[in-house]
Design a protein around this motif. Sequence first.
Motif, PDB file in Angstrom:
ATOM      1  N   ILE A   1      25.705  90.525  52.185  1.00 44.89           N
ATOM      2  CA  ILE A   1      25.586  89.099  52.462  1.00 44.89           C
ATOM      3  C   ILE A   1      24.669  88.506  51.402  1.00 44.89           C
ATOM      4  N   ARG A   2      25.189  87.626  50.589  1.00 43.35           N
ATOM      5  CA  ARG A   2      24.407  87.006  49.537  1.00 43.35           C
ATOM      6  C   ARG A   2      23.527  85.886  50.112  1.00 43.35           C
ATOM      7  N   CYS A   3      22.231  86.006  49.908  1.00 42.98           N
ATOM      8  CA  CYS A   3      21.298  84.959  50.298  1.00 42.98           C
ATOM      9  C   CYS A   3      21.173  83.973  49.143  1.00 42.98           C
ATOM     10  N   VAL A   4      21.403  82.722  49.414  1.00 43.20           N
ATOM     11  CA  VAL A   4      21.392  81.686  48.390  1.00 43.20           C
ATOM     12  C   VAL A   4      20.159  80.817  48.605  1.00 43.20           C
ATOM     13  N   LEU A   5      19.248  80.856  47.651  1.00 44.00           N
ATOM     14  CA  LEU A   5      18.025  80.070  47.765  1.00 44.00           C
ATOM     15  C   LEU A   5      18.349  78.589  47.611  1.00 44.00           C
ATOM     16  N   VAL A   6      17.909  77.814  48.565  1.00 42.91           N
ATOM     17  CA  VAL A   6      18.129  76.371  48.522  1.00 42.91           C
ATOM     18  C   VAL A   6      16.790  75.652  48.523  1.00 42.91           C
ATOM     19  N   ASP A   7      16.818  74.425  48.072  1.00 45.15           N
ATOM     20  CA  ASP A   7      15.622  73.595  47.969  1.00 45.15           C
ATOM     21  C   ASP A   7      15.730  72.473  48.987  1.00 45.15           C
ATOM     22  N   SER A   8      14.733  72.330  49.812  1.00 45.35           N
ATOM     23  CA  SER A   8      14.774  71.288  50.842  1.00 45.35           C
ATOM     24  C   SER A   8      14.661  69.891  50.259  1.00 45.35           C
ATOM     25  N   GLN A   9      14.142  69.785  49.026  1.00 43.07           N
ATOM     26  CA  GLN A   9      13.948  68.483  48.364  1.00 43.07           C
ATOM     27  C   GLN A   9      13.177  67.519  49.268  1.00 43.07           C
ATOM     28  N   GLY A  10      12.203  68.088  49.962  1.00 43.88           N
ATOM     29  CA  GLY A  10      11.355  67.261  50.823  1.00 43.88           C
ATOM     30  C   GLY A  10      11.918  67.018  52.207  1.00 43.88           C
ATOM     31  N   ARG A  11      13.131  67.507  52.473  1.00 46.61           N
ATOM     32  CA  ARG A  11      13.724  67.320  53.796  1.00 46.61           C
ATOM     33  C   ARG A  11      13.157  68.346  54.763  1.00 46.61           C
ATOM     34  N   VAL A  12      12.887  67.925  55.986  1.00 46.12           N
ATOM     35  CA  VAL A  12      12.453  68.833  57.041  1.00 46.12           C
ATOM     36  C   VAL A  12      13.689  69.455  57.667  1.00 46.12           C
ATOM     37  N   PHE A  13      13.690  70.785  57.754  1.00 42.90           N
ATOM     38  CA  PHE A  13      14.825  71.464  58.370  1.00 42.90           C
ATOM     39  C   PHE A  13      14.365  72.150  59.646  1.00 42.90           C
ATOM     40  N   TRP A  14      15.062  71.874  60.738  1.00 40.72           N
ATOM     41  CA  TRP A  14      14.743  72.531  62.009  1.00 40.72           C
ATOM     42  C   TRP A  14      16.010  72.606  62.848  1.00 40.72           C
ATOM     43  N   GLU A  15      16.237  73.755  63.480  1.00 40.35           N
ATOM     44  CA  GLU A  15      17.403  73.942  64.333  1.00 40.35           C
ATOM     45  C   GLU A  15      17.049  73.596  65.776  1.00 40.35           C
ATOM     46  N   LEU A  16      18.067  73.281  66.561  1.00 40.40           N
ATOM     47  CA  LEU A  16      17.860  73.000  67.976  1.00 40.40           C
ATOM     48  C   LEU A  16      18.179  74.276  68.748  1.00 40.40           C
ATOM     49  N   ASN A  17      17.146  75.083  68.972  1.00 39.26           N
ATOM     50  CA  ASN A  17      17.317  76.350  69.683  1.00 39.26           C
ATOM     51  C   ASN A  17      16.902  76.248  71.147  1.00 39.26           C
ATOM     52  N   ASN A  18      15.913  75.405  71.427  1.00 40.65           N
ATOM     53  CA  ASN A  18      15.335  75.283  72.761  1.00 40.65           C
ATOM     54  C   ASN A  18      15.168  73.804  73.091  1.00 40.65           C
ATOM     55  N   PRO A  19      15.072  73.464  74.380  1.00 41.99           N
ATOM     56  CA  PRO A  19      14.891  72.051  74.739  1.00 41.99           C
ATOM     57  C   PRO A  19      13.717  71.382  74.024  1.00 41.99           C
ATOM     58  N   VAL A  20      12.645  72.134  73.727  1.00 40.16           N
ATOM     59  CA  VAL A  20      11.493  71.548  73.049  1.00 40.16           C
ATOM     60  C   VAL A  20      11.857  71.041  71.655  1.00 40.16           C
ATOM     61  N   ASP A  21      12.941  71.583  71.067  1.00 41.04           N
ATOM     62  CA  ASP A  21      13.327  71.181  69.718  1.00 41.04           C
ATOM     63  C   ASP A  21      13.956  69.793  69.665  1.00 41.04           C
ATOM     64  N   VAL A  22      14.381  69.263  70.807  1.00 40.45           N
ATOM     65  CA  VAL A  22      14.946  67.907  70.822  1.00 40.45           C
ATOM     66  C   VAL A  22      13.928  66.920  70.273  1.00 40.45           C
ATOM     67  N   ALA A  23      12.700  66.989  70.768  1.00 37.65           N
ATOM     68  CA  ALA A  23      11.660  66.068  70.302  1.00 37.65           C
ATOM     69  C   ALA A  23      11.352  66.280  68.828  1.00 37.65           C
ATOM     70  N   ARG A  24      11.362  67.541  68.375  1.00 38.95           N
ATOM     71  CA  ARG A  24      11.082  67.821  66.965  1.00 38.95           C
ATOM     72  C   ARG A  24      12.131  67.172  66.064  1.00 38.95           C
ATOM     73  N   ILE A  25      13.401  67.305  66.446  1.00 41.87           N
ATOM     74  CA  ILE A  25      14.470  66.753  65.620  1.00 41.87           C
ATOM     75  C   ILE A  25      14.478  65.230  65.696  1.00 41.87           C
ATOM     76  N   GLU A  26      14.263  64.680  66.875  1.00 41.68           N
ATOM     77  CA  GLU A  26      14.208  63.225  66.994  1.00 41.68           C
ATOM     78  C   GLU A  26      13.073  62.645  66.147  1.00 41.68           C
ATOM     79  N   LYS A  27      11.961  63.337  66.069  1.00 40.66           N
ATOM     80  CA  LYS A  27      10.843  62.866  65.245  1.00 40.66           C
ATOM     81  C   LYS A  27      11.254  62.774  63.787  1.00 40.66           C
TER      82      LYS A  27
END
Length: 268
Positions: free
Chosen positions: A234-260
Amino acid sequence: MTDKTVIIIPARYASTRFEGKPLAMLTGSTGARKSLIQRSWETACDVPSVDGIFVATDDQRIADAVHNFGGQVIMTSQNCRNGTERVAEAVQKLPEPADIVVNLQGDAPLTPPWFITALIDEMKGDSTVEMATPVLRCDGLTLNMFREDRRNGRVGGTTAVFDQNWDALYFSKEVLPFTDKTYADDEQTPVYHHVGAYAYRPTSLARYIRWPERSLERLEGLEQLRLLEHGVKIRCVLVDSQGRVFWELNNPVDVARIEKVLQTKGWP
């Protein structure tokens, strides 16, 4: 000849950690409330030069929601144990064959489109790559959120370790590699966040769906480990966030994180 590329977004209702997650509503900067699956679809629509976008699901509630915002659906069976199995089944039902299949997981609406473009470019540029996935070097802020989740018994992001050729050695829901250093929020760390997206050759998907689960996949609950355990690189491809915040919605607590993030960035 141009490689035909499709994005498939697997979505299921019966998540053990967050039932009904694809239909969870997220409020953007204008106050507009859109479901997680719609925001994931809109993320896919921002990826250029893609020949088709489909949501793969076994749940009519999700299918109805997708149809309501104008998306395309491929219905799959209830026997799929993970997103890759669902994508593999959906590939068999595509209206036209694809050369490259991208799995954009439906819980990652903050995925920048250039992450997906980087995967597609890697697959097009090296015909020996059977599967590719993005990795993002964690800053201190992200690493501290991972650590907070683990301290509170939550499964947060997934980390990846890889060799000098950027081929994966392992993926884990634990924070790997171990480091006990305290990092400032904007400081780079030796930990790499595995971003929830994959690109595959259809032949690799066909093999995947025939293979049984093995011990590491069962223990970690990470579908990509099935391929590693069967010797697929599996090739891992390094990516640059370019200042973007990345977060997945894994748990209900993540709703507030993503909405923010949506509201801070001014995304509707």
